[in-house]
Design an enzyme around this catalytic site. Structure first.
Site, PDB file in Angstrom:
ATOM      1  N   TYR A  69      -4.436  32.235 -48.397  1.00 14.91           N
ATOM      2  CA  TYR A  69      -4.492  30.836 -48.831  1.00 14.91           C
ATOM      3  C   TYR A  69      -5.519  30.039 -48.030  1.00 14.91           C
ATOM      4  O   TYR A  69      -6.175  29.139 -48.563  1.00 14.91           O
ATOM      5  CB  TYR A  69      -3.102  30.186 -48.783  1.00 14.91           C
ATOM      6  CG  TYR A  69      -2.316  30.520 -50.026  1.00 14.91           C
ATOM      7  CD1 TYR A  69      -2.541  29.834 -51.221  1.00 14.91           C
ATOM      8  CD2 TYR A  69      -1.400  31.563 -50.044  1.00 14.91           C
ATOM      9  CE1 TYR A  69      -1.862  30.165 -52.379  1.00 14.91           C
ATOM     10  CE2 TYR A  69      -0.720  31.904 -51.199  1.00 14.91           C
ATOM     11  CZ  TYR A  69      -0.950  31.198 -52.365  1.00 14.91           C
ATOM     12  OH  TYR A  69      -0.295  31.525 -53.519  1.00 14.91           O
ATOM     13  N   HIS A 121       1.874  23.073 -60.712  1.00 12.48           N
ATOM     14  CA  HIS A 121       1.996  24.190 -59.766  1.00 12.48           C
ATOM     15  C   HIS A 121       1.688  23.760 -58.326  1.00 12.48           C
ATOM     16  O   HIS A 121       1.384  24.597 -57.479  1.00 12.48           O
ATOM     17  CB  HIS A 121       1.073  25.355 -60.174  1.00 12.48           C
ATOM     18  CG  HIS A 121       1.588  26.126 -61.364  1.00 12.48           C
ATOM     19  ND1 HIS A 121       0.860  27.081 -62.023  1.00 12.48           N
ATOM     20  CD2 HIS A 121       2.783  26.085 -62.006  1.00 12.48           C
ATOM     21  CE1 HIS A 121       1.571  27.588 -63.028  1.00 12.48           C
ATOM     22  NE2 HIS A 121       2.745  26.992 -63.037  1.00 12.48           N
TER      23      HIS A 121
HETATM   24  P1  OAD Z   1      -5.519  32.763 -65.847  1.00 15.17           P
HETATM   25  O1  OAD Z   1      -6.341  33.260 -64.696  1.00 15.17           O
HETATM   26  O2  OAD Z   1      -4.354  33.546 -66.300  1.00 15.17           O
HETATM   27  O3  OAD Z   1      -6.458  32.596 -67.126  1.00 15.17           O
HETATM   28  C1  OAD Z   1      -7.687  31.929 -67.061  1.00 15.17           C
HETATM   29  C2  OAD Z   1      -8.142  31.628 -68.465  1.00 15.17           C
HETATM   30  O4  OAD Z   1      -9.358  30.908 -68.383  1.00 15.17           O
HETATM   31  C3  OAD Z   1      -8.414  32.865 -69.322  1.00 15.17           C
HETATM   32  O5  OAD Z   1      -7.819  32.699 -70.611  1.00 15.17           O
HETATM   33  C4  OAD Z   1      -9.930  32.877 -69.434  1.00 15.17           C
HETATM   34  O6  OAD Z   1     -10.393  33.427 -70.673  1.00 15.17           O
HETATM   35  C5  OAD Z   1     -10.244  31.414 -69.351  1.00 15.17           C
HETATM   36  N1  OAD Z   1     -11.604  31.102 -68.888  1.00 15.17           N
HETATM   37  C6  OAD Z   1     -12.427  31.855 -68.118  1.00 15.17           C
HETATM   38  N2  OAD Z   1     -13.577  31.206 -67.906  1.00 15.17           N
HETATM   39  C7  OAD Z   1     -13.495  30.009 -68.540  1.00 15.17           C
HETATM   40  C8  OAD Z   1     -14.357  28.884 -68.699  1.00 15.17           C
HETATM   41  N3  OAD Z   1     -15.562  28.855 -68.137  1.00 15.17           N
HETATM   42  N4  OAD Z   1     -13.923  27.841 -69.433  1.00 15.17           N
HETATM   43  C9  OAD Z   1     -12.697  27.853 -70.010  1.00 15.17           C
HETATM   44  N5  OAD Z   1     -11.841  28.883 -69.893  1.00 15.17           N
HETATM   45  C10 OAD Z   1     -12.222  29.946 -69.177  1.00 15.17           C
HETATM   46  O7  OAD Z   1      -5.155  31.277 -65.477  1.00 15.17           O
HETATM   47  P2  OAD Z   1      -3.925  30.348 -65.913  1.00 15.17           P
HETATM   48  O8  OAD Z   1      -3.606  30.510 -67.357  1.00 15.17           O
HETATM   49  O9  OAD Z   1      -4.264  29.001 -65.394  1.00 15.17           O
HETATM   50  O10 OAD Z   1       0.492  30.361 -61.180  1.00 15.17           O
HETATM   51  O11 OAD Z   1      -2.749  30.929 -65.101  1.00 15.17           O
HETATM   52  C11 OAD Z   1      -2.918  30.840 -63.738  1.00 15.17           C
HETATM   53  C12 OAD Z   1      -1.598  30.671 -63.138  1.00 15.17           C
HETATM   54  O12 OAD Z   1      -1.195  31.972 -62.852  1.00 15.17           O
HETATM   55  C13 OAD Z   1      -1.752  29.933 -61.856  1.00 15.17           C
HETATM   56  O13 OAD Z   1      -1.376  28.603 -61.960  1.00 15.17           O
HETATM   57  C14 OAD Z   1      -0.875  30.721 -60.962  1.00 15.17           C
HETATM   58  C15 OAD Z   1      -1.117  32.115 -61.464  1.00 15.17           C
HETATM   59  O14 OAD Z   1      -0.238  33.037 -61.266  1.00 15.17           O
HETATM   60  C16 OAD Z   1       1.243  30.207 -60.111  1.00 15.17           C
HETATM   61  O15 OAD Z   1       0.792  30.310 -59.006  1.00 15.17           O
HETATM   62  C17 OAD Z   1       2.666  29.872 -60.422  1.00 15.17           C
END
Ligand code: OAD
Length: 257
Positions: A69, A121
């Site tokens: 972190y 989060h």
């Molecule tokens: P993810 O890392 O699961 O997904 C990221 C998403 O962003 C994917 O669908 C990509 O296709 C998309 N992506 C990549 N580049 C991009 C761009 N330039 N513009 C727009 N989209 C883009 O992230 P989250 O769905 O946010 O949780 O899930 C992350 C969560 O999982 C965090 O909050 C954390 C983690 O485990 C906790 O810590 C509870």
């Protein structure tokens, strides 16, 4: 992103009174912040995310988890909002009511000027103690890139400090969740940006909005688990799509809807 999709999304947003922007890690990708899964690189490549983002993992190996972190905090401190964050902040000046609900812990929406940001989060910028949740506002020790580091002790109770983010298996902050779910249940449109839709309960938010009759617009370079629920899918990176969308909303507003 197709011209038809862009036109439809802009029309929905130009007419909306209440909009919720719901963002995930992809929103900050163009700011150089690796998504959660991408962050398992370099020194940390061999670790299981569950080990680095759970209370059990922290209790088992506090040096490793605190170090990870501290490394992320350092990357985030050097990061700046991208054009997508700025466009979201600007959008609030052309839509009567706009709130941002984010899964991101990096604070970049606020840095970009968004006033109403709900962090479901938590925030990596805050630190609290493991056992009693005392918030710590003092200076953290300097961090050497890539090293593990002992977590400092809470000055009030001596328990180790940890980031004030939601780890797997933990409850989301109650006030943030209540506000986010209530806004989702009352909005006319939700703009979903850069989330894979795999982490619950955050992934439920667009479904709540949809059930309440809102239109869903999604921005992502690739389809996600939530694309099936979207009325409009704008394919592409947030830093390009959201500013273009904002220009189109403005144009329509100037033309009177
Ligand atoms: P993810 O890392 O699961 O997904 C990221 C998403 O962003 C994917 O669908 C990509 O296709 C998309 N992506 C990549 N580049 C991009 C761009 N330039 N513009 C727009 N989209 C883009 O992230 P989250 O769905 O946010 O949780 O899930 C992350 C969560 O999982 C965090 O909050 C954390 C983690 O485990 C906790 O810590 C509870």
């Amino acid at each position: 992103m197709t011209p038809e999709g862009l036109a439809r999304a802009a029309e929905i947003l130009a007419r909306a009174e209440r909009v919720v922007v719901s963002s995930g890690a992809g929103m900050s990708k163009e700011s150089g912040i690796p998504t959660f899964r991408d962050a398992m690189e370099g020194l940390w490549a061999n670790f299981d995310p569950q080990e680095l983002a759970t209370e059990q993992g922290f209790r088992r190996d506090p040096r490793r988890v605190w170090g990870w972190y501290a490394w992320r905090r350092q990357r985030i401190a050097e990061a700046r909002p991208n054009a997508g964050h700025f466009a979201v902040a600007e959008m609030a000046t052309v839509i009567p009511s706009l709130a941002v609900v984010t899964q991101n812990v990096d604070g970049l929406h606020t840095d970009a000027g968004s006033a109403d940001v709900i962090e479901v989060h938590g925030s990596i910028r805050r630190v609290k103690c493991l056992d009693r949740g005392h918030l710590f506002s003092g200076d953290l020790p300097p961090y050497e890139d890539g090293e593990e580091q002992d977590p400092p002790a809470c000055p009030v109770c001596g328990s180790p400090l940890r980031p004030d983010v939601v780890w797997f298996g933990e409850m989301l902050p109650v006030a943030a969740v209540e506000r986010a779910w209530s806004l989702a249940g009352r909005c006319d449109a939700m703009l979903l940006i850069g989330t894979s839709g795999t982490v619950w309960p955050a992934a439920e938010l667009p479904l709540v909005a949809r059930r309440a009759g809102a239109r869903i617009i999604e921005v992502n370079p690739v389809p996600s688990e939530l694309t099936h629920a979207a009325d409009v899918f704008l394919q592409g990176p947030a830093g390009q799509v959201v500013p273009t969308l904002l220009d189109e909303i403005r144009r329509r507003k100037l033309l009177g809807g």
